[in-house]
Design a protein around this motif. Structure first.
Motif, PDB file in Angstrom:
ATOM      1  N   LEU A   1      40.838  27.549  43.937  1.00  9.12           N
ATOM      2  CA  LEU A   1      41.654  28.677  44.369  1.00  9.12           C
ATOM      3  C   LEU A   1      41.221  29.998  43.736  1.00  9.12           C
ATOM      4  CD1 LEU A   1      45.188  27.001  44.404  1.00  9.12           C
ATOM      5  CD2 LEU A   1      43.710  27.545  46.340  1.00  9.12           C
ATOM      6  N   VAL A   2      40.830  29.969  42.467  1.00 11.07           N
ATOM      7  CA  VAL A   2      40.361  31.207  41.832  1.00 11.07           C
ATOM      8  C   VAL A   2      39.051  31.668  42.454  1.00 11.07           C
ATOM      9  CG1 VAL A   2      39.513  32.195  39.664  1.00 11.07           C
ATOM     10  CG2 VAL A   2      41.596  30.837  39.670  1.00 11.07           C
ATOM     11  N   SER A   3      38.193  30.736  42.824  1.00 12.80           N
ATOM     12  CA  SER A   3      36.940  31.114  43.489  1.00 12.80           C
ATOM     13  C   SER A   3      37.206  31.769  44.838  1.00 12.80           C
ATOM     14  CB  SER A   3      36.049  29.879  43.679  1.00 12.80           C
ATOM     15  OG  SER A   3      35.638  29.355  42.437  1.00 12.80           O
ATOM     16  N   ILE A   4      38.256  31.309  45.537  1.00 11.86           N
ATOM     17  CA  ILE A   4      38.565  31.851  46.860  1.00 11.86           C
ATOM     18  C   ILE A   4      39.375  33.140  46.772  1.00 11.86           C
ATOM     19  CG2 ILE A   4      39.823  31.405  49.012  1.00 11.86           C
ATOM     20  CD1 ILE A   4      39.140  28.452  48.677  1.00 11.86           C
ATOM     21  N   PHE A   5      40.405  33.155  45.926  1.00 12.93           N
ATOM     22  CA  PHE A   5      41.347  34.278  45.911  1.00 12.93           C
ATOM     23  C   PHE A   5      41.139  35.248  44.739  1.00 12.93           C
ATOM     24  CE2 PHE A   5      43.617  30.857  48.146  1.00 12.93           C
ATOM     25  CZ  PHE A   5      43.913  31.511  49.335  1.00 12.93           C
ATOM     26  N   GLY A   6      40.252  34.939  43.801  1.00  7.42           N
ATOM     27  CA  GLY A   6      40.072  35.776  42.630  1.00  7.42           C
ATOM     28  C   GLY A   6      39.280  37.033  42.899  1.00  7.42           C
TER      29      GLY A   6
ATOM     30  N   GLU B   1      42.039  39.560  40.522  1.00  5.57           N
ATOM     31  CA  GLU B   1      41.827  38.416  39.633  1.00  5.57           C
ATOM     32  C   GLU B   1      43.164  37.854  39.153  1.00  5.57           C
ATOM     33  OE1 GLU B   1      39.773  35.492  37.619  1.00  5.57           O
ATOM     34  OE2 GLU B   1      39.046  36.927  39.115  1.00  5.57           O
ATOM     35  N   LEU B   2      44.100  38.731  38.824  1.00  4.63           N
ATOM     36  CA  LEU B   2      45.427  38.263  38.419  1.00  4.63           C
ATOM     37  C   LEU B   2      46.126  37.538  39.565  1.00  4.63           C
ATOM     38  CD1 LEU B   2      46.860  41.241  36.317  1.00  4.63           C
ATOM     39  CD2 LEU B   2      45.836  39.123  35.503  1.00  4.63           C
ATOM     40  N   ILE B   3      45.974  38.048  40.780  1.00  2.68           N
ATOM     41  CA  ILE B   3      46.587  37.382  41.936  1.00  2.68           C
ATOM     42  C   ILE B   3      45.968  36.008  42.140  1.00  2.68           C
ATOM     43  CG2 ILE B   3      46.834  37.470  44.448  1.00  2.68           C
ATOM     44  CD1 ILE B   3      47.040  40.531  44.186  1.00  2.68           C
ATOM     45  N   GLY B   4      44.626  35.922  42.023  1.00  4.82           N
ATOM     46  CA  GLY B   4      43.958  34.628  42.169  1.00  4.82           C
ATOM     47  C   GLY B   4      44.393  33.633  41.113  1.00  4.82           C
ATOM     48  N   GLN B   5      44.494  34.097  39.865  1.00  4.53           N
ATOM     49  CA  GLN B   5      44.955  33.219  38.784  1.00  4.53           C
ATOM     50  C   GLN B   5      46.407  32.807  39.026  1.00  4.53           C
ATOM     51  OE1 GLN B   5      43.072  32.033  36.417  1.00  4.53           O
ATOM     52  NE2 GLN B   5      41.254  33.317  36.638  1.00  4.53           N
ATOM     53  N   GLY B   6      47.220  33.736  39.550  1.00  2.52           N
ATOM     54  CA  GLY B   6      48.603  33.410  39.839  1.00  2.52           C
ATOM     55  C   GLY B   6      48.740  32.356  40.916  1.00  2.52           C
ATOM     56  N   VAL B   7      47.981  32.505  41.992  1.00  2.00           N
ATOM     57  CA  VAL B   7      48.010  31.502  43.070  1.00  2.00           C
ATOM     58  C   VAL B   7      47.603  30.133  42.532  1.00  2.00           C
ATOM     59  CG1 VAL B   7      46.910  30.810  45.244  1.00  2.00           C
ATOM     60  CG2 VAL B   7      47.596  33.190  44.905  1.00  2.00           C
ATOM     61  N   ALA B   8      46.562  30.106  41.696  1.00  2.00           N
ATOM     62  CA  ALA B   8      46.103  28.833  41.120  1.00  2.00           C
ATOM     63  C   ALA B   8      47.189  28.185  40.275  1.00  2.00           C
ATOM     64  CB  ALA B   8      44.852  29.076  40.279  1.00  2.00           C
TER      65      ALA B   8
ATOM     66  N   GLY C   1      52.658  31.424  37.171  1.00  2.00           N
ATOM     67  CA  GLY C   1      51.868  31.812  38.335  1.00  2.00           C
ATOM     68  C   GLY C   1      52.528  32.927  39.128  1.00  2.00           C
ATOM     69  N   VAL C   2      53.845  32.838  39.306  1.00  2.00           N
ATOM     70  CA  VAL C   2      54.575  33.896  40.011  1.00  2.00           C
ATOM     71  C   VAL C   2      54.474  35.212  39.243  1.00  2.00           C
ATOM     72  CG1 VAL C   2      56.854  34.643  40.791  1.00  2.00           C
ATOM     73  CG2 VAL C   2      56.161  32.257  41.099  1.00  2.00           C
ATOM     74  N   ILE C   3      54.607  35.151  37.919  1.00  2.00           N
ATOM     75  CA  ILE C   3      54.504  36.355  37.090  1.00  2.00           C
ATOM     76  C   ILE C   3      53.121  36.983  37.239  1.00  2.00           C
ATOM     77  CG2 ILE C   3      54.491  37.216  34.715  1.00  2.00           C
ATOM     78  CD1 ILE C   3      56.606  35.074  34.076  1.00  2.00           C
ATOM     79  N   LEU C   4      52.084  36.165  37.241  1.00  2.00           N
ATOM     80  CA  LEU C   4      50.718  36.684  37.376  1.00  2.00           C
ATOM     81  C   LEU C   4      50.512  37.362  38.725  1.00  2.00           C
ATOM     82  CD1 LEU C   4      48.699  33.773  35.740  1.00  2.00           C
ATOM     83  CD2 LEU C   4      48.655  36.152  35.009  1.00  2.00           C
ATOM     84  N   VAL C   5      51.039  36.770  39.785  1.00  2.00           N
ATOM     85  CA  VAL C   5      50.913  37.385  41.109  1.00  2.00           C
ATOM     86  C   VAL C   5      51.626  38.731  41.134  1.00  2.00           C
ATOM     87  CG1 VAL C   5      51.576  37.186  43.537  1.00  2.00           C
ATOM     88  CG2 VAL C   5      50.607  35.219  42.357  1.00  2.00           C
ATOM     89  N   LEU C   6      52.831  38.783  40.563  1.00  2.00           N
ATOM     90  CA  LEU C   6      53.577  40.041  40.519  1.00  2.00           C
ATOM     91  C   LEU C   6      52.841  41.089  39.694  1.00  2.00           C
ATOM     92  CD1 LEU C   6      57.234  38.692  40.068  1.00  2.00           C
ATOM     93  CD2 LEU C   6      56.165  39.576  42.157  1.00  2.00           C
ATOM     94  N   MET C   7      52.223  40.671  38.597  1.00  2.00           N
ATOM     95  CA  MET C   7      51.442  41.609  37.778  1.00  2.00           C
ATOM     96  C   MET C   7      50.275  42.169  38.571  1.00  2.00           C
ATOM     97  SD  MET C   7      51.513  39.484  34.173  1.00  2.00           S
ATOM     98  CE  MET C   7      50.287  40.498  33.370  1.00  2.00           C
ATOM     99  N   GLY C   8      49.612  41.308  39.347  1.00  2.00           N
ATOM    100  CA  GLY C   8      48.507  41.776  40.168  1.00  2.00           C
ATOM    101  C   GLY C   8      48.963  42.731  41.248  1.00  2.00           C
TER     102      GLY C   8
END
Length: 561
Positions: free
Chosen positions: A60-65, A283-290, A102-109
């Motif tokens: 997921l990080v490779s795809i969405f990061g 990158e934060l969004i990708g890490q959040g999704v993962a 993960g939700v927090i990371l997506v929101l940060m991104g």
């Protein structure tokens, strides 16, 4: 998907680039195998959960990061916080905390906070990573030396228990551990084995020796955790309640912060190696999704892994294709050799984690910072390091960041100056205005630096040192880059206090951004031109007009003003 799209536009998915990325992905997948299991076991969960994490997060990080060659998965930085969550809330609680992170990371991104994370000070980062390294190292003594499980929950209790139990050291386990440690460190230097990663070599040799020779008492993954299932993970929604979410929020926030810091640091290093430029928010969004998807399939927290990302680049990776192949490689490993992985001695994994802990500690950098850094930074480093070991990571990071912020405010406030400008320093400006001296009863002060809550006292100190009360005090704001609410209030209070003493303060030279704040606060009035002046010349001309109207001085021409 920015990195994926950019790679496509750059032509990195053309056939000519397939082979190096596929080879890099296979190699880094093999490297990730022992690390994923070791990190999972050290975090208090089953080894296969580490593999699930590496597979899902890596994909997921490779795809969405936002980084072309980033490899994500479980890392050593998470061990302490994850093990603490498991001990208090169980594995189910860990899955909930990871999902929340993960939700927090997506929101940060989405809030575009990617650049802000990089401003966490080095003493805090070095302090808590070194503290984590010490905890990981001590935590693996039990498996490396074959010692009994220590009693107590606190770090000092466990350490004391392990030291007392060294008389019960299990020699076969210790020898396996020492041999594995030697292979991790020296294996790649053996002729013919230079391409084999040290952790993989140590794991294979230790497993073969343990299987070929009867070694009673040597713990393996299978004896401690059962056999590794030869199947892919299934979807499972973790049980959660409002009360549980509330209790897990601090841990989830810490997991998110650690994940953000480590992934962005890894991305910066990757940019330096590959000559690319990552997108920190993506990158934060990708890490959040993962981290949202990983716990739904039994995985744990993941982030960008610097060592695996570097291995990926060194073996020819140029695009996210390598990260995708890395995940596929781990899927094949899970389906094909899972039964054999259960035979891996825990001592071999402990040896791998010893090396990981040493690399994490950055001992040389830690010592240099203690010896050469400013005293305040050194104190913040040692406090964060000590709190990480003897309390917990949440407390250590929060206090470390707060202390670093206080130190930053102190330094910023000390850099702000309120200086009196005499005729000598104003000579060039006065000459352009056609004069040589300031009008009598006029003083000019300049604020140099941000006028905020930490620096407002500098204005009072400067005015208290004046050589008597002037009739007019020109306050120049052209070197003030920002003005906060506390600064506005103190400025307004100072103007009123000086007015009671018969001193009029004339403001001039503010930037458009600062001027808007002055108008909004009511300090500068659009209906009163005398409340603000564009520059020093206008302010002095106003002084002359005021005196001329009062008959104090004969009026002068504009050029003479």
């Amino acid at each position: 998907m920015i990195a994926l799209i950019e790679s496509y536009r750059a032509g990195l998915f053309k056939r000519a680039h397939w082979l190096p990325n596929i080879v890099a992905g296979i190699i880094v997948g093999i490297v990730a195998l022992p690390l994923a299991m070791a990190f999972a076991i050290a975090s208090g969960v089953k080894p296969e959960q580490g593999l699930y994490t590496a597979i899902i997060a890596g994909l997921l990080v490779s795809i969405f990061g936002g980084t072309r060659i980033q490899i994500a998965g479980p890392t050593g930085a998470f061990i302490v916080i994850l093990a603490g969550v498991v001990a208090q809330f169980g594995v189910e609680g860990l899955l909930v905390a990871t999902l929340m992170a993960g939700v927090i990371l997506v929101l940060m991104g989405l809030a575009r906070l990617g650049a802000v994370i990089r401003y966490i000070s080095d003493p805090v980062i070095v302090g808590f990573t070194a503290g984590i390294a010490v905890i990981i190292w001590v935590g693996q003594w039990q498996y490396f030396f074959g010692l009994p499980t220590p009693s107590g929950d606190a770090f000092y209790q466990k350490t004391y228990g392990l030291l007392q139990s060294f008389a019960q050291l299990h020699w076969p386990t210790t020898l396996i551990g020492l041999g594995s440690l030697a292979l991790v460190l020296l294996g790649p230097r053996i002729p013919g084995l230079t391409k084999v990663p040290g952790p993989l070599l140590a794991m294979i040799v230790a497993t073969v020796l343990t299987t070929a020779f009867a070694m009673p008492g040597v713990a393996t993954i299978e004896s401690a955790y059962g056999s590794i299932p030869r199947t892919l993970p299934s979807f499972h929604w973790p049980d959660m309640s409002f009360d549980q979410i509330t209790m897990l929020l601090p841990a989830a926030f810490t997991i998110a912060m650690l994940g953000a810091i480590e992934s962005l640091l890894s991305a910066v290093v990757a940019d330096g190696m590959a000559g690319t430029r990552h997108n920190s928010n993506q990158e934060l969004i990708g890490q959040g999704v993962a981290n949202i998807v990983s716990p739904l399939f039994g995985g744990i927290a993941a982030t960008g892994a610097l060592a695996r990302t570097a291995t990926n680049f060194r073996n020819g990776a140029t695009s996210p294709l390598a990260g995708i192949v890395h995940s596929v490689t781990l899927v094949l490993v899970l389906l094909v050799i899972a039964p054999y992985a259960g035979k891996v001695p825990l001592a071999a994994l402990a040896a791998i984690l010893f090396v990981v802990a040493w690399n994490m500690s950055e001992a040389g950098r830690f010592v240099r910072m203690v010896r050469r850094a400013p005293r305040a930074d050194m104190v913040i480093l040692l406090i964060t390091f000590t709190l990480t070991i003897f309390t917990d990571l949440v407390v250590a990071v929060n206090i470390g960041v707060i202390l670093a912020m206080f130190q930053f405010v102190r330094r910023m406030s000390s850099s702000v100056e309120v200086l009196e400008e005499d005729p000598h320093s104003l000579r060039a400006e006065l000459a352009r205005l056609g004069g040589e001296q300031l009008p009598p009863g006029v003083m000019v002060y300049s604020i140099n630096g941000p006028f905020f809550f930490g620096s407002v006292e500098s204005l009072d100190r400067a005015l208290s040192w004046s050589r008597g009360g002037p009739e007019f005090l020109v306050l120049r704001l052209d070197r003030v880059p920002l003005l906060d609410a506390t600064g506005l209030k103190r400025l307004d209070t100072t103007i009123q206090a000086q007015a009671k003493k018969g001193v009029r303060i004339l403001l001039c030279g503010a930037s458009l951004r600062v001027l808007r704040k002055l108008v909004r606060a009511g300090i500068v009035s659009r209906s009163d031109p005398a409340s603000y002046f564009a520059d020093l010349g206008e302010a002095l001309a106003y002084v002359e007009r005021e005196r001329a109207e009062k008959g104090a001085l004969p009026p002068q021409s504009t050029s003479e003003a």
